[in-house]
Design a protein around this motif. Structure first.
Motif, PDB file in Angstrom:
ATOM      1  N   LEU A 125      -9.909  -1.738  -9.311  1.00 19.35           N
ATOM      2  CA  LEU A 125      -8.748  -2.353  -8.676  1.00 19.35           C
ATOM      3  C   LEU A 125      -9.107  -2.844  -7.275  1.00 19.35           C
ATOM      4  O   LEU A 125      -9.639  -2.085  -6.467  1.00 19.35           O
ATOM      5  CB  LEU A 125      -7.613  -1.335  -8.603  1.00 19.35           C
ATOM      6  N   GLY A 129      -4.420  -4.481  -5.028  1.00 16.81           N
ATOM      7  CA  GLY A 129      -3.829  -4.096  -6.302  1.00 16.81           C
ATOM      8  C   GLY A 129      -3.793  -5.196  -7.351  1.00 16.81           C
ATOM      9  O   GLY A 129      -4.343  -6.283  -7.175  1.00 16.81           O
ATOM     10  N   LEU A 174       1.118  -0.713 -12.496  1.00 16.72           N
ATOM     11  CA  LEU A 174       0.213  -1.310 -11.516  1.00 16.72           C
ATOM     12  C   LEU A 174       0.827  -2.551 -10.877  1.00 16.72           C
ATOM     13  O   LEU A 174       0.704  -2.761  -9.667  1.00 16.72           O
ATOM     14  CB  LEU A 174      -1.115  -1.675 -12.193  1.00 16.72           C
ATOM     15  N   ALA A 178       2.309  -3.321  -6.775  1.00 14.05           N
ATOM     16  CA  ALA A 178       1.978  -4.479  -5.938  1.00 14.05           C
ATOM     17  C   ALA A 178       3.169  -5.407  -5.752  1.00 14.05           C
ATOM     18  O   ALA A 178       3.070  -6.387  -5.025  1.00 14.05           O
ATOM     19  CB  ALA A 178       0.825  -5.258  -6.573  1.00 14.05           C
TER      20      ALA A 178
END
Length: 329
Positions: A125, A129, A174, A178
């Protein structure tokens, strides 16, 4: 009691306007919360693409392949999901891109592939992000309903619908972290409905969801399976061969091939829409990318009575030929 015309008019005005004035505060409150719900301080690639990751499914060829190269040039860390990571498409992608592009083995119908892809993304990552997931992987086929088996329908749904849902659920945490983007390349109604629901739910977290609706881009990608009339004919059982005669199969196949050739030969319209959905501060909810003629069907047809929409197809020359050629007892 008799009223003067002026008084009568005033009372009618009050009776109509009064309730409207009464609901104005309610409307104002609703608008306030809607704006608050859907408006968030912008974070993301407009301030620079470096340090942000994007996962794209279906990068072996077509839209996904071209988008991966475009995002790599902009400085994104690209996780390019490929069905065949050792295949010519994936290897070509790796050869044309920078070290920021990483090829992932990703069959969206396979739970284990999705889990391993998520682990790889998490382990690599970038600093800012995972900004976006582009659910691009899909297959397309053409056939009349009776020419397909239930396995054909299962396979298409597993890739086009459940594959995108499977990938979305896995990577949403994920993207939410972000406050990024979820992009869907949609030519299927089930996935469109899923994306519509997800857009409303994700707005609370600052995640924007966009739908890309490409029209006829058969020449620009290799998503469409090219068949011969023999391919179709040999797949039919004897009962259906009696109904759909060989002459009609030939006609239908030629009509399909000519329709494909009439479509867009360049994918730039779709790629630009994807880039806008990923990088714009205010991405559109929908990007309808069709010809002017097709726009008529997309915009007008949903509002017409079924009897009218059916009549449009019945008046086509292809439909008339179909009726004349199909077997009748």
């Amino acid at each position: 009691m008799l009223l003067s015309p002026q008084t009568h008019t005033s009372m009618i005005t009050i009776s109509v306007i009064g309730p409207i004035i009464g609901v104005i505060p309610i409307i104002a409150i609703l608008l306030f919360y809607l704006v608050k719900l859907f408006s968030h301080q912008h974070r993301g690639p407009l301030q620079g693409c470096h340090g942000y990751g994007v996962l794209i499914t279906g990068c072996d060829s077509g839209f996904g392949h071209q988008l991966a190269l475009s995002l790599d040039l902009k400085g994104f860390v690209v996780f390019a999901g490929c069905l065949y990571p050792e295949g010519a498409g994936a290897q070509s992608l790796a050869g044309k891109s920078s070290s920021n592009l990483k090829i992932l083995k990703l069959d969206v119908t396979n739970d284990e592939d999705v889990r391993q892809a998520k682990t790889t993304v998490q382990n690599n990552l970038p600093e800012k992000g995972l900004w976006a997931v582009v659910n691009n992987a899909g297959i397309s086929d053409w056939a009349e309903i009776e020419w397909s088996t239930i396995e054909d329908f299962h396979h298409m749904l597993d890739v086009n619908l459940f594959g995108s849902i499977r990938t979305s659920i896995a990577f949403l945490p994920l993207v939410r972290a972000a406050r990024g983007r979820m992009i869907y390349v949609v030519s299927k109604r089930g996935l469109e409905a899923f994306a519509d629901c997800l857009r409303v739910e994700m707005a609370s977290f600052g995640v924007k969801v966009s739908i890309i609706q490409p029209g006829n881009f058969g020449q620009a990608t290799n998503i469409l399976k090219m068949k011969t009339s023999s391919d179709i004919w040999n797949k039919l059982d004897e009962e259906r061969k009696q109904i759909f005669n060989r002459q009609y199969i030939e006609l239908a196949n030629n009509y399909f091939l000519s329709t494909c050739k009439a479509g867009f030969s360049n994918a730039s319209l779709v790629i630009n829409a994807m880039l806008h959905a990923i990088t714009s501060a205010q991405p559109k909810h929908r990007y309808l990318l069709v010809s002017f003629a097709d726009m008529f069907f997309f915009k007008l047809f949903p509002f017409l009575p079924t009897v009218v929409t059916d009549a449009v197809f019945c008046l086509s020359s292809m439909y008339s030929k179909r009726k004349n050629l199909l077997y009748r007892k």
